[in-house]
Design an enzyme around this catalytic site. Sequence first.
Site, PDB file in Angstrom:
ATOM      1  N   ASN A   1       0.882  -1.175   0.000  1.00 29.10           N
ATOM      2  CA  ASN A   1       0.000   0.000   0.000  1.00 29.10           C
ATOM      3  C   ASN A   1       0.914   1.219   0.000  1.00 29.10           C
ATOM      4  OD1 ASN A   1      -1.784   2.058   0.462  1.00 29.10           O
ATOM      5  ND2 ASN A   1      -2.421   1.378   2.516  1.00 29.10           N
TER       6      ASN A   1
ATOM      7  N   LYS B   1       0.143   4.227  -0.198  1.00 23.85           N
ATOM      8  CA  LYS B   1      -0.471   5.415   0.435  1.00 23.85           C
ATOM      9  C   LYS B   1      -0.200   6.651  -0.434  1.00 23.85           C
ATOM     10  CE  LYS B   1      -0.225   3.110   4.849  1.00 23.85           C
ATOM     11  NZ  LYS B   1      -0.213   3.210   6.308  1.00 23.85           N
TER      12      LYS B   1
ATOM     13  N   HIS C   1      -9.606   1.335   5.069  1.00 26.43           N
ATOM     14  CA  HIS C   1      -8.315   1.504   5.741  1.00 26.43           C
ATOM     15  C   HIS C   1      -8.518   2.419   6.945  1.00 26.43           C
ATOM     16  CE1 HIS C   1      -4.176   2.535   6.583  1.00 26.43           C
ATOM     17  NE2 HIS C   1      -3.840   1.473   5.886  1.00 26.43           N
TER      18      HIS C   1
ATOM     19  N   GLU D   1      -6.883   4.772   7.991  1.00 25.28           N
ATOM     20  CA  GLU D   1      -6.640   6.193   7.701  1.00 25.28           C
ATOM     21  C   GLU D   1      -7.874   6.823   7.058  1.00 25.28           C
ATOM     22  OE1 GLU D   1      -2.947   5.476   5.646  1.00 25.28           O
ATOM     23  OE2 GLU D   1      -2.059   4.876   7.559  1.00 25.28           O
TER      24      GLU D   1
ATOM     25  N   GLU E   1      -5.344  -4.848  10.575  1.00 26.30           N
ATOM     26  CA  GLU E   1      -4.317  -3.832  10.780  1.00 26.30           C
ATOM     27  C   GLU E   1      -4.572  -3.098  12.093  1.00 26.30           C
ATOM     28  OE1 GLU E   1      -2.464  -2.657   6.669  1.00 26.30           O
ATOM     29  OE2 GLU E   1      -3.999  -1.231   7.243  1.00 26.30           O
TER      30      GLU E   1
ATOM     31  N   GLY F   1       2.592   2.315  10.794  1.00 29.01           N
ATOM     32  CA  GLY F   1       3.554   3.398  10.621  1.00 29.01           C
ATOM     33  C   GLY F   1       4.272   3.790  11.904  1.00 29.01           C
TER      34      GLY F   1
ATOM     35  N   SER G   1       3.445  -2.127  10.289  1.00 29.49           N
ATOM     36  CA  SER G   1       4.896  -2.205  10.472  1.00 29.49           C
ATOM     37  C   SER G   1       5.476  -3.574  10.121  1.00 29.49           C
ATOM     38  CB  SER G   1       5.285  -1.795  11.897  1.00 29.49           C
ATOM     39  OG  SER G   1       4.878  -0.453  12.147  1.00 29.49           O
TER      40      SER G   1
HETATM   41  P1  13P Z   1       3.017   0.375   7.671  1.00 36.07           P
HETATM   42  O1  13P Z   1       3.517  -0.916   7.077  1.00 36.07           O
HETATM   43  O2  13P Z   1       3.744   1.570   7.163  1.00 36.07           O
HETATM   44  O3  13P Z   1       2.904   0.304   9.149  1.00 36.07           O
HETATM   45  O4  13P Z   1       1.511   0.563   7.108  1.00 36.07           O
HETATM   46  C1  13P Z   1       0.625  -0.495   7.210  1.00 36.07           C
HETATM   47  C2  13P Z   1      -0.587  -0.146   6.452  1.00 36.07           C
HETATM   48  O5  13P Z   1      -1.346   0.718   6.840  1.00 36.07           O
HETATM   49  C3  13P Z   1      -0.835  -0.861   5.205  1.00 36.07           C
HETATM   50  O6  13P Z   1      -2.109  -0.604   4.703  1.00 36.07           O
END
Ligand code: 13P
Length: 257
Positions: free
Chosen positions: A11, A13, A104, A106, A175, A181, A220
Amino acid sequence: MTNGKKLIVGNWKMNGSAQSNFHLLTQLLRADLRFDVCDTAVCVPSVYLQQVKTQISDQIQGSKGGSIGLGAQDVSAHEEGAYTGEISVSMLREFGVSYVIVGHSERRQFHHETDQLVAIKAKRALGAGMTPIVCVGETSQERESGMTEAVVRRQLAAVIHLNGHCINEIVVAYEPVWAIGTGLTATPEQAQSVHAVLRAQLDAAGAENGRRIRILYGGSMNPANAKTLLSQRDIDGGLVGGASLKAVDFLSIIASA
Ligand code: 13P
């Protein structure tokens, strides 16, 4: 539904540029990805779908078959019309998109997406023949107050309720919000125990006999922790953020699968 292979999805982002995407993909496409043992996809910002699609299909000509799948990071809950800024499933389909992330954390956090909206987005994707990657996960506060199971079950229940037997075609991604992150990863035991809860819920909802819906872990994931996470019984792959932006790291995670 799984074909028995792990699924590793990057992803990206809101990262990248035409130039950096080109470099990243060149490295990924050059690598010897074992499509017989692992499916791979990248979910890219929508404005780069055409670029990535073209680069992938140029590589397919002359390859031995199998390639990186293309995914989007979100989709509109509406079919078409006056929804400024939104992108519909039929538009994504024109770019050969096969996966779309829905719900997601976010999007839930910064765009106030509800369980119901996420369920509708999943339905739109399924209706267009795409695989929705349905994200669920608890915040640190919810975990500390012992609500992890209730939260992920509630989030998944909305999708099951609206989509009925079509849930056989979804992918679920667990997640934990506190692991995204942050460099904090769920321990393999923590992740496995939530995956088992989700697996039981999918089974109880009538996921068909012998079929196994893929449940990915995200948060992560990196080359150092991927192998142990991916060897857990109910972890069928990974949804990788930061580490998917570095070819060596992403390739190393794919190799662990
Ligand atoms: P990270 O791997 O940067 O923690 O992000 C995970 C994520 O949100 C994947 O959709």
